[in-house]
Design an enzyme around this catalytic site. Structure first.
Site, short mmCIF file in Angstrom:
data_model
loop_
_atom_site.label_atom_id
_atom_site.label_comp_id
_atom_site.label_asym_id
_atom_site.label_seq_id
_atom_site.Cartn_x
_atom_site.Cartn_y
_atom_site.Cartn_z
N LYS A 225 0.72 -1.03 0.22
CA LYS A 225 -0.15 -0.09 -0.08
C LYS A 225 0.80 1.37 0.00
O LYS A 225 0.92 2.14 -0.91
CB LYS A 225 -0.80 -0.11 1.21
CG LYS A 225 -1.80 1.07 1.31
CD LYS A 225 -2.69 1.00 2.57
CE LYS A 225 -3.47 2.22 2.60
NZ LYS A 225 -4.43 2.43 3.62
N GLU A 231 10.58 -4.65 4.52
CA GLU A 231 10.39 -5.85 4.02
C GLU A 231 10.21 -6.16 2.77
O GLU A 231 10.83 -6.82 2.14
CB GLU A 231 9.71 -6.89 5.06
CG GLU A 231 9.68 -7.17 6.45
CD GLU A 231 9.23 -5.90 7.21
OE1 GLU A 231 8.82 -4.89 6.56
OE2 GLU A 231 9.13 -6.02 8.49
N GLY A 286 -4.84 -1.74 5.00
CA GLY A 286 -4.08 -3.01 4.26
C GLY A 286 -4.85 -4.41 4.68
O GLY A 286 -4.91 -5.10 3.75
N ARG A 287 -5.42 -4.48 5.95
CA ARG A 287 -5.92 -5.69 6.31
C ARG A 287 -7.39 -6.06 5.90
O ARG A 287 -7.97 -6.94 5.93
CB ARG A 287 -5.89 -5.98 7.77
CG ARG A 287 -6.46 -4.89 8.66
CD ARG A 287 -6.25 -4.98 9.95
NE ARG A 287 -6.36 -3.54 10.47
CZ ARG A 287 -5.95 -2.72 11.21
NH1 ARG A 287 -4.68 -2.16 10.14
NH2 ARG A 287 -6.43 -1.46 11.54
N GLU A 372 -5.06 -6.49 14.47
CA GLU A 372 -4.50 -5.35 14.19
C GLU A 372 -5.50 -4.44 14.31
O GLU A 372 -5.26 -3.03 14.41
CB GLU A 372 -3.75 -5.42 12.83
CG GLU A 372 -2.80 -4.25 12.75
CD GLU A 372 -1.95 -4.31 11.29
OE1 GLU A 372 -2.63 -4.01 10.16
OE2 GLU A 372 -0.85 -4.77 11.31
N HIS A 403 -5.53 -33.18 16.76
CA HIS A 403 -4.47 -33.93 17.28
C HIS A 403 -3.25 -33.05 18.00
O HIS A 403 -2.29 -33.48 18.00
CB HIS A 403 -4.05 -35.00 16.02
CG HIS A 403 -5.14 -35.66 15.68
ND1 HIS A 403 -5.30 -36.98 16.23
CD2 HIS A 403 -6.06 -35.36 14.63
CE1 HIS A 403 -6.31 -37.59 15.65
NE2 HIS A 403 -6.76 -36.85 14.80
N LYS A 523 9.22 -0.59 14.14
CA LYS A 523 9.74 -0.42 12.98
C LYS A 523 10.95 0.82 12.96
O LYS A 523 12.00 0.67 12.39
CB LYS A 523 8.59 0.10 11.90
CG LYS A 523 7.66 -0.76 11.23
CD LYS A 523 6.83 -0.02 10.28
CE LYS A 523 5.68 -1.01 10.09
NZ LYS A 523 4.68 -0.24 9.01
O1 F6P Z 1 3.03 -2.90 9.65
C1 F6P Z 1 1.60 -3.32 9.56
C2 F6P Z 1 1.06 -2.78 8.29
O2 F6P Z 1 0.95 -1.59 7.91
C3 F6P Z 1 -0.05 -3.59 7.86
O3 F6P Z 1 -1.15 -2.70 8.43
C4 F6P Z 1 -0.03 -3.58 6.49
O4 F6P Z 1 -0.90 -4.46 5.92
C5 F6P Z 1 1.17 -4.06 6.24
O5 F6P Z 1 2.08 -3.28 7.26
C6 F6P Z 1 1.91 -3.94 4.80
O6 F6P Z 1 2.05 -2.61 4.48
P1 F6P Z 1 2.06 -2.19 3.07
O7 F6P Z 1 1.22 -2.81 2.36
O8 F6P Z 1 1.98 -0.62 3.04
O9 F6P Z 1 3.47 -2.70 2.68
#
Ligand code: F6P
Length: 559
Positions: A225, A231, A286-287, A372, A403, A523
């Protein structure tokens, strides 16, 4: 997710604030009394004995989901009080505000419009002078064209070969939704294109993903987003380096990378061809983004028509949530029962137990969606809550759980309300395996609710010293969701059911379910620490534990 700098946010605080504190509302007080005087003594066995129709009357059904909530520690009186609480908290007004596009995400000053992503083409929703449905449909159209070309083999890689492998690079909402949907809808997927999901910044994740992939036939979709997530951007750069090294030409990137983001500028700087870029909007959390362009990998896997079916399912549940009275409203029932257990019984978690191999990633997906969203302790008007908010959501494929952790569900010391999810029909007949699978689901809900008494255990000739070990107290609550068949449509209804249940809980708890400030501190600290791990000369000013850990790491990596 990186959000606006705090100084840029116009806070419409107090607009959605509930003036009366939650615990002083009359319905809350009545629920508290009801719990202390009666509900904490409820015995499911007795509740079923005194009401022969309970199993049918405490059920609700719409848009293809049958929800049996009769095996809960609740009566008609409990449900009436819970619905009264929902009314007193202004749930319907908040639902209307969300669907209308009001800025209900208070702390970020944004509307919350994932429901607009699923509105049918040709409908309208004007927000800030823009018909957002038209914008959504325009992107969907471009996604469909791109997905069709990839699926049909018309889209050729740099060396002229068709795409056979798609790697979704993203994390959190930019990973969990596409990954869950890919697993869930495998049956509908194009088998000659394989899907991969890369989220972890651990270099092993990329290496293991690309190890056997032919670069010539691999497409990377960078989903972020913000396009700033460490990452994802690190993985995207590493994937690009790998691709260029494999194909020996930097120009290959435009045929092998697509981007999904709200930050078109940053994606262009990375080198994604604007023709392969698919946008979405800051009003999609995002979620809550799996029905936005973040679903591009899903669309490539199942095809545009099935993707439209998925959207139809989401929309059907959206409409149900918006219009059904609370007493018959599936997300409201689910959400209010969660409130009931969290706030009155003190249940700290809820287990989600799908009886479907295809839904094995649903619990992981729901963890982000629920925790979240509602893992917060400050109300929308900035006060500290004096009640519990989000329980821990956890779970696994139900049969596997039987199990491993079900022992604790049956005989442990904690109350863990469970959501069982199953399908009437299998996607493919395989002897009587589906009957066997579903027999287990029904049996587990029965065992949890009604247990097995000492008398029954003794009656089986159990030696006296083993009797207490073999007794099941029962009285452990669950919901059962029964759906005809796992289809793109029914998956949409199921996910939207949980989205709106989360919304319902957030309204009651008076929190902003759509921000995620709690992820920011880690972060920032990780960024600072990373530079200290890379440059051993940098001084350490952490606490003594963190300093010692970093020193140890540095010692291990001293050259
Ligand atoms: O760090 C959490 C978060 O901001 C989530 O809310 C989001 O889904 C995820 O990181 C990834 O964010 P982005 O889509 O901006 O890379």
């Amino acid at each position: 997710m990186t959000t606006l700098p705090a100084s840029d946010i116009q806070l419409p605080l107090f607009i959605y604030t509930q003036r009366e504190p939650l615990t002083e509302k009359s319905a809350w007080v009545a629920l508290d009394e009801h719990y202390r005087d009666r509900a904490r003594h409820f015995q499911l066995e007795r509740l079923f004995a005194i009401d022969a129709k309970r199993g049918e009357s405490m059920a609700a059904e719409d848009v293809g989901i049958y929800l049996d909530y009769s095996k809960n520690l609740a009566t008609a009186e409990t449900m009436a009080l819970l619905m009264q609480l929902a009314r007193q908290c202004g749930l319907q007004e908040r639902i209307d505000a969300m669907f209308r596009g009001d800025k209900i995400n208070n702390t970020e000053g944004r509307p919350v419009l994932h429901t607009a992503l699923r509105k049918p083409a040709g409908t309208r929703l004007v927000v800030d002078g823009e018909n957002v449905v038209a914008q959504v449909q325009e992107v969907l159209g471009r996604m469909e064209d791109f997905a069709d070309r990839v699926r049909s083999g018309q889209w050729l890689g740099h060396t002229g070969r068709p795409i056979r492998h798609v790697v979704n690079i993203g994390i959190g909402g930019s990973d969990l939704g596409p990954m869950m949907a890919h697993e869930a809808l495998r049956h509908y997927g194009k088998r000659d294109i394989s899907m991969h999901f890369l989220s972890d910044v651990d270099g092993a994740a990329l290496l293991e993903t690309v190890r056997t992939l032919p670069a010539e036939q691999t497409l990377f979709i960078v989903c972020s987003k913000t396009f700033t997530t460490l990452e994802t951007i690190t993985n995207a750069h590493a994937a690009r380096d790998w691709l260029i090294a494999q194909l020996g030409d930097a120009k290959a990137v435009s045929r092998h990378f697509a981007g999904v983001t709200t930050n078109i500028k940053q994606a262009a700087q990375f080198g994604i061809d604007p023709d392969n870029m698919f946008g979405f909007w800051d009003w999609v959390g995002g979620r809550y983004s799996m029905t936005s362009a973040i679903g591009l990998s899903t669309m490539i896997a199942i095809g545009p028509e099935n993707f439209r079916e998925l959207l139809r399912g989401f929309h059907a549940m959206d409409e149900h949530f918006r219009t059904a009275p609370p007493e018959k409203n599936l997300p409201v029932i689910l959400g209010m029962l969660t409130v009931w257990y969290s706030n009155f019984f003190g249940a700290a978690s809820r287990a989600v137990l799908p009886y479907s191999q295809y839904l094995k990633r649903l619990p992981a997906y729901l963890q982000q969606l629920t925790m979240e969203s509602n893992g917060k302790h400050i109300t929308v008007n900035g006060e500290t809550v004096n009640y519990q908010t989000s329980p821990v959501y956890w779970g696994d494929n139900g049969i596997n759980g039987q199990h491993s952790f079900y022992q604790m569900l049956h005989q442990g010391t904690q109350l863990v309300p469970c959501d069982f999810i199953g399908f009437c029909k299998p996607l493919e007949q395989s002897g009587d395996q589906h009957e066997l699978l579903m027999a287990n689901m029904f049996a587990q809900t029965e065992a949890l609710a009604f247990g097995k008494s000492a008398t029954q255990v003794r009656g089986e000739g159990t030696p006296e010293e083993l009797v207490p070990h073999r007794v099941f107290d029962g009285n452990r609550p669950s919901n059962s969701m029964l759906i005809d068949k796992l289809t793109p449509y029914s998956l949409g209804t199921l996910v939207a059911l949980y989205e709106h249940s989360v919304f319902t809980q957030g309204v009651i708890w008076n929190i902003d379910s759509f921000d995620q400030w709690g992820v920011e501190l880690g972060k920032v600290l990780a960024k600072r620490t990373a530079s200290q791990l890379l440059d051993h000369r940098q001084p350490l000013h952490h606490d003594s534990s963190t300093n010692a850990l970093i020193r140890r790491f540095r010692n291990c990596n001293r050259s």
